[in-house]
Scaffold this active site. Structure first.
Site, PDB file in Angstrom:
ATOM      1  N   CYS A 348     -68.267  33.125 -92.640  1.00 36.77           N
ATOM      2  CA  CYS A 348     -68.387  32.405 -91.370  1.00 36.77           C
ATOM      3  C   CYS A 348     -67.546  31.128 -91.277  1.00 36.77           C
ATOM      4  CB  CYS A 348     -69.830  32.148 -90.990  1.00 36.77           C
ATOM      5  SG  CYS A 348     -71.020  32.313 -92.293  1.00 36.77           S
ATOM      6  N   ARG A 377     -70.707  35.955-104.911  1.00 39.02           N
ATOM      7  CA  ARG A 377     -71.856  35.060-105.083  1.00 39.02           C
ATOM      8  C   ARG A 377     -72.333  35.184-106.517  1.00 39.02           C
ATOM      9  NH1 ARG A 377     -75.349  36.389 -99.566  1.00 39.02           N
ATOM     10  NH2 ARG A 377     -73.657  35.828 -98.139  1.00 39.02           N
ATOM     11  N   GLN A 395     -68.728  42.561 -97.003  1.00 40.18           N
ATOM     12  CA  GLN A 395     -69.599  42.688 -95.836  1.00 40.18           C
ATOM     13  C   GLN A 395     -68.845  43.318 -94.670  1.00 40.18           C
ATOM     14  OE1 GLN A 395     -70.426  38.477 -95.351  1.00 40.18           O
ATOM     15  NE2 GLN A 395     -72.519  38.770 -96.093  1.00 40.18           N
ATOM     16  N   ASP A 397     -68.720  42.178 -91.785  1.00 38.88           N
ATOM     17  CA  ASP A 397     -69.168  40.933 -91.177  1.00 38.88           C
ATOM     18  C   ASP A 397     -68.551  40.758 -89.797  1.00 38.88           C
ATOM     19  OD1 ASP A 397     -70.542  38.602 -91.066  1.00 38.88           O
ATOM     20  OD2 ASP A 397     -69.303  37.504 -92.505  1.00 38.88           O
ATOM     21  N   HIS A 399     -68.565  37.757 -86.332  1.00 39.67           N
ATOM     22  CA  HIS A 399     -69.101  36.577 -85.667  1.00 39.67           C
ATOM     23  C   HIS A 399     -68.702  36.603 -84.211  1.00 39.67           C
ATOM     24  CE1 HIS A 399     -69.178  35.439 -89.923  1.00 39.67           C
ATOM     25  NE2 HIS A 399     -70.342  34.915 -89.571  1.00 39.67           N
ATOM     26  N   LYS A 479     -83.330  35.056 -86.500  1.00 40.08           N
ATOM     27  CA  LYS A 479     -82.513  36.265 -86.631  1.00 40.08           C
ATOM     28  C   LYS A 479     -83.324  37.518 -86.384  1.00 40.08           C
ATOM     29  CE  LYS A 479     -83.200  36.484 -91.639  1.00 40.08           C
ATOM     30  NZ  LYS A 479     -82.613  36.807 -92.933  1.00 40.08           N
ATOM     31  N   HIS A 525     -74.014  35.510 -85.973  1.00 40.69           N
ATOM     32  CA  HIS A 525     -73.620  36.216 -87.198  1.00 40.69           C
ATOM     33  C   HIS A 525     -74.216  37.614 -87.093  1.00 40.69           C
ATOM     34  CE1 HIS A 525     -73.105  32.307 -89.497  1.00 40.69           C
ATOM     35  NE2 HIS A 525     -73.893  31.922 -88.510  1.00 40.69           N
TER      36      HIS A 525
END
Length: 652
Positions: A348, A377, A395, A397, A399, A479, A525
């Site tokens: 992000c 991570r 991911q 991912d 946004h 979320k 997200h």
RNA sequence: GCUGCUGUAGCUCAGAGGUAGAGCACUCCCUUGGUAAGGGAGAGGUCGAGAGUUCGAUUCUCUCCAGCAGCACCA
């Protein structure tokens, strides 16, 4: 309320009501109905509450009497009483053991003990044996309500410090119920069976020993937990154990090895070495996702892996997650200090950097940015699990930068996108959790009120049902989490949709509004698969390795029966490949039985066997994975059929 | 990270204080076959890493690493 305080009116499930003396117990009620019911009764439900047979009823109520045939209540009582019986067994064998808590869980129970010596797997057998002795004693269960001080004094005198602490944690207005069977005592709110002999001695099993923190707090004492499973009958226990065996057969770590998909090794714990087969699945899935997200209006980007700590400080991650980041220090020439970077743990902040390039107009919103973002991570070692929980992952991912007004439409669009992806991938059912503000959070109460209600309004507008999940939101915003159900009923949280008013603020994202002034966008997200690694693990376990044809890494093996067929085998393979099918030849000097077995074990969905007959007739014999029946087809027909099957669902 | 268990051939596992074993897989030979393992031979190991005890350690002890189960964690 009964008019006469001396009597109560109890309404039965069939709608009939009868009057009893106040203080009547369900046991008495059952006896009043019939002697056979009195014998079979195990508990009752009184106004929706599970009620012990011996508890008095003092007000008018709805009542239902339960027997062992009422699976839900019977399991609850059996598992609950087994927890006590196990605790007694443990204390009889090792009197120095301190007892703590022992709740009922799915399929069974656990009990946490404090004992200096670790329990061994052999101990489980000893404990089980002792438990069966206790069950055979048929000791009556009794309970009494005590006042607090008496209970505290009692446990202090008996040197059960954990019980004292438990009592301190029970709200002051709740009565304390003390429980006995035989001479053995515990603190428990019940309800219970009437005597230990009611527990089916052949329908439980102690499963495992594990550590667990006292009161779930990692800063406190580590206790020893023993898990057990129990059912109303031994067939059900057998069925459960069988289910566990089936689940073990689906283990993606085992199948990953057998299907030669990937491996992991010591030098890179928590990171995946994808082999050609596994990488085929991965890229096939990624190609599919890329087409889907492009169709859904996302612009794909790609951002750096190694990013200076300054950005993580600005985003707030340095503060909160430093421990869990891979740090990269670089000695730069002429620099006074080493530069400190982190491998990106998420995408992000980088996406905001892309957004921040150039001035954005309200006309560009909603701006949907996607990345197959490769993240690292430093997960705690104990958290790692195959390819499901890893330190390096990618991911799907995305946004969405948008205005508050656009949240609702984006939420609806995302739900459509997500349902269609899950459906294509073989998951028809998913559940939506609406997670609200957690204890540790940033942002004002007003802002949370505002954003939570905006998200709730958005999910309501889609018409999907959802479950409230209080306190489980991200630290920056509420979320929606999406949990899908796999073929053997397990739930996996994969997708997520999060509203974040915080990061655009911290990283200074703005757009020019209709009014010509700068405004702050919201950031949504969202992820659908979560991570490719984990999702592929789920796919493997869901399908027990038998992936849908279009995702299967090896789709077709063309196997020769005699070496005279080799040329034709190669021709069939080339024909299939030209038609977009992943086909390979097996012309080894082995019998067809051997080849069929090997490729079946390898989960190849289609084996085409070719011998003299097929060469002459220009056909193949088709054998599908899991089917004994074979089928002769022309090369042309098979090519058409398999080419169709190899086409991803979105391209059909 | 915490508690417990585990680490021996590519895989699954046996073993013992004194020269390291099996099955499958692998290589070669025989076999050319009709839908889940044809036969024979061969090759393959720093017994997770380091230190200690011992005449001698893969085996016993300690430390570390990794894996497994659970707990805690999961931006």
């Amino acid at each position: 309320m009964a008019l006469d305080s001396q009597s109560v009116s109890l309404t039965f499930p069939d709608g009939n009501a009868r009057s009893f003396d106040a203080g009547v117990t369900p046991a008495q009620v059952a006896a009043d109905i019939s002697t056979s019911l009195a014998k079979k009764a195990i508990s009752a439900t009184v106004d929706g509450q599970h009620w012990d047979l011996q508890w008095p009823i003092n007000a008018d109520a709805q009542i239902a009497i339960h027997t062992m045939k009422d699976e839900v209540q019977a399991n609850e009582l059996i598992r609950h009483d087994l927890a006590h019986i196990m605790a007694r067994a443990v204390q009889e064998i090792w009197p120095d053991t301190k007892v703590t808590i022992g709740p009922v869980i799915e399929n069974g129970w656990y009990y946490d003990f404090d004992r200096a010596e670790p329990f061994t797997p052999e101990d489980l057998g000893l404990i089980e044996k002792k438990m069966k002795e206790i069950i055979n004693k048929r000791d009556a269960v009794t309970t009494e309500v005590w006042d607090r001080q008496r209970a505290i004094d009692f446990y202090t005198a008996n040197d059960e410090p954990y019980k004292v602490e438990l009592i301190d944690a029970i709200p002051g207005d709740e009565p304390l119920r003390m429980y006995w069977h035989g001479d053995w005592q515990d603190l428990c709110r019940g309800p219970h069976l009437q005597h230990t002999g009611q527990v089916p001695g052949d329908a439980f099993k102690l499963m495992s020993i594990a550590g667990a923190y006292w009161r779930g707090d990692s800063s406190r004492q580590m206790l020893q937990r023993i898990y057990g499973v129990a059912f109303t009958g031994k067939e059900k226990l057998k069925a459960h154990l069988h289910m566990l065996e089936e689940a073990a057969k689906r283990d993606h770590r085992k199948l990953g090895r057998e299907m030669n998909l990937f491996h992991m090794q010591e030098e890179a714990p928590g990171q995946v070495f994808w082999h050609p087969n596994g990488w085929t699945v991965y890229t096939e899935l990624q190609d599919y996702m890329r087409r889907k997200q492009r169709a859904a209006g996302y612009k794909e980007v790609n951002t750096p892996q190694v990013v200076d700590r300054k950005l993580w400080e600005a985003s707030g991650h340095w503060d909160k997650y430093q421990e869990h980041m891979f740090i990269v220090e670089v000695d730069e020439e002429h620099a006074r200090e080493k530069s400190i970077n982190a491998l990106k743990p998420m995408n992000c902040p980088c996406h905001v950097q892309v957004f921040n390039q150039g001035l954005k107009s309200y006309r560009e919103l909603p701006l949907r940015m996607a990345e197959f973002g490769s993240c690292s991570r430093y997960e705690p070692s104990g958290a790692l699990h195959g390819i499901m929980r890893v330190r390096g992952f990618t991911q799907d991912d995305g946004h969405i930068f948008c205005t508050e007004d656009q949240i609702e439409a984006e939420c609806a669009a995302f739900l459509d996108y997500l349902s269609s992806v899950y459906k294509d991938l073989g998951f028809e059912k998913f559940e939506i959790m609406f997670a609200t503000r957690p204890e540790k959070r940033v942002g004002s109460e007003e802002s949370w009120d505002h954003v939570e209600s905006a998200l709730e309004k958005a999910i309501k507008a889609t018409g999907h049902s959802y479950t409230l999940d209080p306190g489980e939101g991200a630290f920056y915003g509420p979320k929606l989490d999406f949990k899908l159900t796999d073929a053997i009923g397990r739930e996996w949280q994969c997708g997520t949709f999060q509203v974040d008013p915080n990061l655009p603020e911290r990283l200074g994202a703005t757009y020019i509004g209709e009014d010509g002034a700068k405004h702050r966008p919201y950031m949504l997200h969202r992820a659908c698969l979560g991570s490719f690694e984990r999702f592929i693990g789920i796919l493997i376990e869901n399908h027990a390795g038998k992936l849908p044809f279009w995702l299967a890494p090896r789709q077709v093996v063309v196997a020769s029966i005699t070496s005279d067929a080799d040329d034709y085998v190669n021709e069939v393979v080339e024909t299939l490949k030209a038609a977009g099918v992943r086909a390979e030849a097996d012309i080894r000097n082995e019998k067809i039985n051997y080849k069929v077995r090997e490729h079946s074990v390898g989960k190849v969905p289609v084996i085409l066997a070719v011998g003299h007959r097929e060469v002459e007739e220009r056909t193949v014999t088709v054998r599908r994975l899991g089917e004994k029946q074979t089928q002769v087809q022309s090369l042309e027909a098979v090519t058409n059929e398999l080419s169709q099957a190899a086409t991803p669902p979105d391209l059909l």
